[in-house]
Design a protein around this motif. Structure first.
Motif, PDB file in Angstrom:
ATOM      1  N   GLN A  56      -0.431   3.398  -2.931  1.00  0.00           N
ATOM      2  CA  GLN A  56       0.450   2.779  -1.936  1.00  0.00           C
ATOM      3  C   GLN A  56       1.915   3.100  -2.261  1.00  0.00           C
ATOM      4  O   GLN A  56       2.715   3.366  -1.359  1.00  0.00           O
ATOM      5  CB  GLN A  56       0.240   1.263  -1.926  1.00  0.00           C
ATOM      6  CG  GLN A  56       1.175   0.557  -0.961  1.00  0.00           C
ATOM      7  CD  GLN A  56       1.028  -0.965  -1.001  1.00  0.00           C
ATOM      8  OE1 GLN A  56      -0.073  -1.502  -1.012  1.00  0.00           O
ATOM      9  NE2 GLN A  56       2.148  -1.659  -1.016  1.00  0.00           N
ATOM     10  N   LYS A 122      -2.245   1.500   2.686  1.00  0.00           N
ATOM     11  CA  LYS A 122      -0.944   1.005   3.143  1.00  0.00           C
ATOM     12  C   LYS A 122       0.208   1.798   2.530  1.00  0.00           C
ATOM     13  O   LYS A 122       0.034   2.490   1.533  1.00  0.00           O
ATOM     14  CB  LYS A 122      -0.788  -0.451   2.733  1.00  0.00           C
ATOM     15  CG  LYS A 122      -1.781  -1.392   3.394  1.00  0.00           C
ATOM     16  CD  LYS A 122      -1.426  -2.841   3.049  1.00  0.00           C
ATOM     17  CE  LYS A 122      -2.175  -3.837   3.883  1.00  0.00           C
ATOM     18  NZ  LYS A 122      -3.555  -4.021   3.469  1.00  0.00           N
ATOM     19  N   SER A 125       5.948  -1.836   4.000  1.00  0.00           N
ATOM     20  CA  SER A 125       6.249  -2.335   5.343  1.00  0.00           C
ATOM     21  C   SER A 125       7.649  -1.926   5.822  1.00  0.00           C
ATOM     22  O   SER A 125       7.863  -1.721   7.010  1.00  0.00           O
ATOM     23  CB  SER A 125       6.146  -3.864   5.337  1.00  0.00           C
ATOM     24  OG  SER A 125       6.900  -4.409   4.257  1.00  0.00           O
ATOM     25  N   ASN A 151      11.900  -4.116  -8.301  1.00  0.00           N
ATOM     26  CA  ASN A 151      10.450  -4.138  -8.501  1.00  0.00           C
ATOM     27  C   ASN A 151      10.027  -3.127  -9.586  1.00  0.00           C
ATOM     28  O   ASN A 151       9.088  -3.349 -10.347  1.00  0.00           O
ATOM     29  CB  ASN A 151       9.801  -3.801  -7.149  1.00  0.00           C
ATOM     30  CG  ASN A 151       8.319  -3.589  -7.233  1.00  0.00           C
ATOM     31  OD1 ASN A 151       7.890  -2.557  -7.710  1.00  0.00           O
ATOM     32  ND2 ASN A 151       7.546  -4.551  -6.771  1.00  0.00           N
ATOM     33  N   SER A 221      -0.436 -14.174  -2.341  1.00  0.00           N
ATOM     34  CA  SER A 221      -0.658 -12.880  -2.995  1.00  0.00           C
ATOM     35  C   SER A 221      -2.081 -12.818  -3.547  1.00  0.00           C
ATOM     36  O   SER A 221      -2.479 -13.644  -4.361  1.00  0.00           O
ATOM     37  CB  SER A 221       0.366 -12.690  -4.126  1.00  0.00           C
ATOM     38  OG  SER A 221       0.032 -11.547  -4.868  1.00  0.00           O
ATOM     39  N   VAL A 222      -2.832 -11.836  -3.093  1.00  0.00           N
ATOM     40  CA  VAL A 222      -4.249 -11.730  -3.466  1.00  0.00           C
ATOM     41  C   VAL A 222      -4.404 -11.181  -4.879  1.00  0.00           C
ATOM     42  O   VAL A 222      -5.293 -11.575  -5.622  1.00  0.00           O
ATOM     43  CB  VAL A 222      -4.963 -10.759  -2.483  1.00  0.00           C
ATOM     44  CG1 VAL A 222      -6.464 -10.762  -2.704  1.00  0.00           C
ATOM     45  CG2 VAL A 222      -4.619 -11.074  -1.048  1.00  0.00           C
ATOM     46  N   HIS A 223      -3.526 -10.237  -5.232  1.00  0.00           N
ATOM     47  CA  HIS A 223      -3.768  -9.457  -6.445  1.00  0.00           C
ATOM     48  C   HIS A 223      -2.922  -9.863  -7.648  1.00  0.00           C
ATOM     49  O   HIS A 223      -3.205  -9.419  -8.764  1.00  0.00           O
ATOM     50  CB  HIS A 223      -3.489  -7.967  -6.164  1.00  0.00           C
ATOM     51  CG  HIS A 223      -4.283  -7.417  -5.018  1.00  0.00           C
ATOM     52  ND1 HIS A 223      -5.641  -7.256  -5.066  1.00  0.00           N
ATOM     53  CD2 HIS A 223      -3.900  -7.011  -3.783  1.00  0.00           C
ATOM     54  CE1 HIS A 223      -6.069  -6.757  -3.914  1.00  0.00           C
ATOM     55  NE2 HIS A 223      -5.028  -6.603  -3.117  1.00  0.00           N
ATOM     56  N   LYS A 233       1.204  -5.544 -13.105  1.00  0.00           N
ATOM     57  CA  LYS A 233       2.432  -6.161 -12.585  1.00  0.00           C
ATOM     58  C   LYS A 233       3.012  -7.029 -13.692  1.00  0.00           C
ATOM     59  O   LYS A 233       2.264  -7.688 -14.424  1.00  0.00           O
ATOM     60  CB  LYS A 233       2.094  -7.063 -11.389  1.00  0.00           C
ATOM     61  CG  LYS A 233       2.111  -6.357 -10.057  1.00  0.00           C
ATOM     62  CD  LYS A 233       1.545  -7.235  -8.963  1.00  0.00           C
ATOM     63  CE  LYS A 233       2.576  -8.114  -8.302  1.00  0.00           C
ATOM     64  NZ  LYS A 233       2.088  -8.579  -6.958  1.00  0.00           N
ATOM     65  N   ASN A 237       5.651 -11.771  -7.069  1.00  0.00           N
ATOM     66  CA  ASN A 237       6.439 -11.327  -5.911  1.00  0.00           C
ATOM     67  C   ASN A 237       7.659 -12.235  -5.706  1.00  0.00           C
ATOM     68  O   ASN A 237       8.772 -11.755  -5.454  1.00  0.00           O
ATOM     69  CB  ASN A 237       5.575 -11.348  -4.641  1.00  0.00           C
ATOM     70  CG  ASN A 237       4.343 -10.450  -4.758  1.00  0.00           C
ATOM     71  OD1 ASN A 237       4.202  -9.696  -5.722  1.00  0.00           O
ATOM     72  ND2 ASN A 237       3.452 -10.523  -3.781  1.00  0.00           N
TER      73      ASN A 237
HETATM   74  N1  BYC Z   1       4.252  -3.456   2.372  1.00  0.00           N
HETATM   75  O1  BYC Z   1      -1.639  -9.336  -3.365  1.00  0.00           O
HETATM   76  P1  BYC Z   1      -0.354  -8.700  -2.994  1.00  0.00           P
HETATM   77  C1  BYC Z   1      10.330   2.836  -2.405  1.00  0.00           C
HETATM   78  C2  BYC Z   1      -0.038  -5.654   0.662  1.00  0.00           C
HETATM   79  S1  BYC Z   1       9.452   1.747  -1.479  1.00  0.00           S
HETATM   80  C3  BYC Z   1       2.966  -3.115   2.632  1.00  0.00           C
HETATM   81  O2  BYC Z   1       0.885  -9.387  -3.403  1.00  0.00           O
HETATM   82  P2  BYC Z   1       0.159  -6.511  -4.822  1.00  0.00           P
HETATM   83  C4  BYC Z   1      11.282   3.673  -1.684  1.00  0.00           C
HETATM   84  C5  BYC Z   1      -0.761  -5.350  -0.641  1.00  0.00           C
HETATM   85  O3  BYC Z   1      -0.919  -3.958  -0.826  1.00  0.00           O
HETATM   86  C6  BYC Z   1       8.669   0.595  -2.456  1.00  0.00           C
HETATM   87  N2  BYC Z   1       1.918  -3.768   2.073  1.00  0.00           N
HETATM   88  O4  BYC Z   1      -0.384  -7.171  -3.485  1.00  0.00           O
HETATM   89  C7  BYC Z   1      10.861   4.880  -1.143  1.00  0.00           C
HETATM   90  C8  BYC Z   1      -2.057  -6.089  -0.437  1.00  0.00           C
HETATM   91  O5  BYC Z   1      -2.885  -5.365   0.485  1.00  0.00           O
HETATM   92  P3  BYC Z   1      -4.302  -4.671   0.055  1.00  0.00           P
HETATM   93  C9  BYC Z   1       7.306   1.013  -2.882  1.00  0.00           C
HETATM   94  C10 BYC Z   1       2.187  -4.779   1.220  1.00  0.00           C
HETATM   95  O6  BYC Z   1      -0.259  -5.092  -4.808  1.00  0.00           O
HETATM   96  C11 BYC Z   1      11.745   5.647  -0.392  1.00  0.00           C
HETATM   97  C12 BYC Z   1      -1.624  -7.319   0.323  1.00  0.00           C
HETATM   98  O7  BYC Z   1      -0.411  -6.985   0.964  1.00  0.00           O
HETATM   99  N3  BYC Z   1       7.091   0.330  -4.097  1.00  0.00           N
HETATM  100  O8  BYC Z   1      10.147   2.866  -3.557  1.00  0.00           O
HETATM  101  O9  BYC Z   1      -0.204  -7.327  -6.028  1.00  0.00           O
HETATM  102  C13 BYC Z   1      13.060   5.224  -0.183  1.00  0.00           C
HETATM  103  C14 BYC Z   1      -1.460  -8.546  -0.564  1.00  0.00           C
HETATM  104  O10 BYC Z   1      -0.321  -8.445  -1.404  1.00  0.00           O
HETATM  105  C15 BYC Z   1       3.497  -5.143   0.905  1.00  0.00           C
HETATM  106  C16 BYC Z   1       5.905  -0.051  -4.536  1.00  0.00           C
HETATM  107  O11 BYC Z   1       4.890   0.185  -3.908  1.00  0.00           O
HETATM  108  C17 BYC Z   1       4.549  -4.448   1.531  1.00  0.00           C
HETATM  109  N4  BYC Z   1       5.856  -4.759   1.325  1.00  0.00           N
HETATM  110  O12 BYC Z   1       1.753  -6.626  -4.682  1.00  0.00           O
HETATM  111  C18 BYC Z   1      13.469   4.029  -0.753  1.00  0.00           C
HETATM  112  C19 BYC Z   1       5.921  -0.737  -5.866  1.00  0.00           C
HETATM  113  N5  BYC Z   1       3.458  -6.173   0.037  1.00  0.00           N
HETATM  114  O13 BYC Z   1      -3.909  -3.500  -0.821  1.00  0.00           O
HETATM  115  C20 BYC Z   1      12.597   3.264  -1.521  1.00  0.00           C
HETATM  116  C21 BYC Z   1       4.578  -0.892  -6.483  1.00  0.00           C
HETATM  117  C22 BYC Z   1       2.163  -6.449  -0.172  1.00  0.00           C
HETATM  118  O14 BYC Z   1      -5.105  -5.688  -0.672  1.00  0.00           O
HETATM  119  N6  BYC Z   1       3.807  -1.909  -5.825  1.00  0.00           N
HETATM  120  N7  BYC Z   1       1.403  -5.617   0.557  1.00  0.00           N
HETATM  121  O15 BYC Z   1      -4.902  -4.228   1.352  1.00  0.00           O
HETATM  122  C23 BYC Z   1       3.877  -3.236  -6.126  1.00  0.00           C
HETATM  123  O16 BYC Z   1       4.650  -3.657  -6.969  1.00  0.00           O
HETATM  124  C24 BYC Z   1       2.903  -4.165  -5.436  1.00  0.00           C
HETATM  125  O17 BYC Z   1       1.860  -3.392  -4.899  1.00  0.00           O
HETATM  126  C25 BYC Z   1       3.573  -5.038  -4.334  1.00  0.00           C
HETATM  127  C26 BYC Z   1       2.448  -5.902  -3.686  1.00  0.00           C
HETATM  128  C27 BYC Z   1       4.614  -5.954  -4.946  1.00  0.00           C
HETATM  129  C28 BYC Z   1       4.197  -4.195  -3.237  1.00  0.00           C
END
Ligand code: BYC
Length: 335
Positions: A56, A122, A125, A151, A221-223, A233, A237
């Motif tokens: 993602q 995904k 957003s 983050n 938050s599910v995860h 993590k 959040n």
């Molecule tokens: N958008 O249990 P949760 C960047 C989903 S951009 C979409 O809290 P998790 C950049 C989540 O996937 C930043 N979906 O989930 C680039 C889950 O759905 P599934 C990108 C979201 O994973 C270009 C459900 O909601 N950074 O860098 O523990 C130019 C339940 O949520 C969002 C990252 O990806 C969202 N906002 O926590 C400029 C950082 N939020 O998969 C900038 C790494 C939640 O069960 N990722 N969902 O269907 C993370 O740190 C975590 O995955 C999150 C979500 C904090 C985003």
């Protein structure tokens, strides 16, 4: 500290008693702060969670090029154009490090791309919102990259080695991105009244979508709980969202711009700002594909994939030709 003791308001974590001996040994390594490397044993859930999060994340970097790429040809000066071009290229690089990192978990980049293009996986957003004026390039750099850094800095300490190492480089580049955005905002905010108005309008439209980037509230938050137990993590959040607000409000004051939140107020006792939560119905609606630009973004990625087919075919044919020539040379040497 064992998994069941990790305090998080997310969903339930597998208890120590329910773990197999392998899982207990794995958790002990995590609790001791060791990095997990690709060939190490890991629970299937850990591997799947990482593929989901890293995939993602990679997709977000790739789709994230679209709203800014939209402004490269319309940047106001040659210098701004060169800077924006470099930033957008950096995002492509971030996507590639992350896809490579995810590949160490036994998934291919083609699998991940297929799941992005079909809408199964995904991406953040935030990229389903449009960038309407040049000031949006400032707001995106300042707020979107600012939220991304908030983050991603803790993710440098994530337990999976390849992800953690990718994040170290990505964070260095993101801080340049954030500063270039703030620089655009400064020029606009201190410029003509019309420029100042554009800057305020960009802030008004980007503020709540930026707050949504941190994910749903901890209660939804599910995860979070299991991901934090595995140190995938590091923070919840809501913790990161609060830190972002605390850091950003004084920056908006410096710019002389107003955060679009009439309830925003610093609590003198805690030192934190109380703020209005984003509209979570809107957030979940965007996640279900109904944001202003979801269809446009996926169409753009699908078109790029289809248009690039001849390049991929050419590269594969070239690699196959080289491989055949090498095999022929080797069998010639042996005979
Ligand atoms: N958008 O249990 P949760 C960047 C989903 S951009 C979409 O809290 P998790 C950049 C989540 O996937 C930043 N979906 O989930 C680039 C889950 O759905 P599934 C990108 C979201 O994973 C270009 C459900 O909601 N950074 O860098 O523990 C130019 C339940 O949520 C969002 C990252 O990806 C969202 N906002 O926590 C400029 C950082 N939020 O998969 C900038 C790494 C939640 O069960 N990722 N969902 O269907 C993370 O740190 C975590 O995955 C999150 C979500 C904090 C985003």
């Amino acid at each position: 500290m064992y998994a069941q003791m990790v305090s998080s308001t997310g969903k339930v974590v597998k208890s120590y008693e329910d773990m197999s001996p392998d899982e207990r040994a794995f958790q002990a390594r995590i609790d001791a702060g060791e990095k997990i490397e690709p060939k190490d044993w890991m629970p299937e859930g850990y591997r799947k969670t990482l593929i989901r999060q890293m995939g993602q994340h990679a997709h977000s970097e790739i789709v994230g090029q679209l709203p800014e790429g939209n402004w490269i040809t319309r940047a106001p000066t040659l210098e701004r154009k060169a800077i924006l071009l470099a930033k957008v290229q950096d995002e492509a690089g971030h996507g590639l490090y992350l896809y490579c990192g995810a590949e160490t978990l036994g998934v291919t980049r083609d699998d991940l791309t297929r799941d992005l293009l079909s809408g199964k996986m995904k991406y953040s957003s935030i990229f389903n919102y449009p960038t309407l004026t040049w000031a949006d390039m400032g707001a995106v750099g300042w707020l979107v990259d600012g939220a991304a850094i908030m983050n991603q800095v803790p993710l440098q300490r994530t337990s999976y080695g390849p992800y953690s190492r990718a994040m170290i480089r990505i964070c260095k580049e993101e801080s340049f991105h954030q500063r270039q955005g703030f620089d655009i905002m400064m020029k606009m905010a201190y410029g003509l009244p019309a420029q100042r108005k554009m800057a305020q309008d960009a802030l008004n439209r980007t503020w709540y979508p930026a707050l949504m980037m941190f994910g749903p509230s901890d209660a939804d938050s599910v995860h979070s709980a299991q991901s934090m137990a595995w140190k995938i993590k590091i923070n919840t959040n809501d913790e990161l969202r609060q830190k972002f607000v605390d850091q950003t409000v004084p920056q908006a004051e410096y710019l002389g711009l107003s955060i679009p939140d009439e309830h925003l107020k610093r609590d003198p006792e805690t030192g934190h700002y109380n703020f209005t939560q984003p509209d979570w119905d809107e957030f979940f609606d965007v996640l279900s594909g109904n944001g202003p630009c979801n269809v446009e973004r996926l169409n753009a990625r699908n078109k790029a994939w289809d248009d690039g087919e001849w390049v991929r075919d050419g590269l594969m044919a070239h690699a196959e030709k080289k491989r055949t020539a090498k095999c022929a040379a080797e069998s010639g040497r042996q005979s």
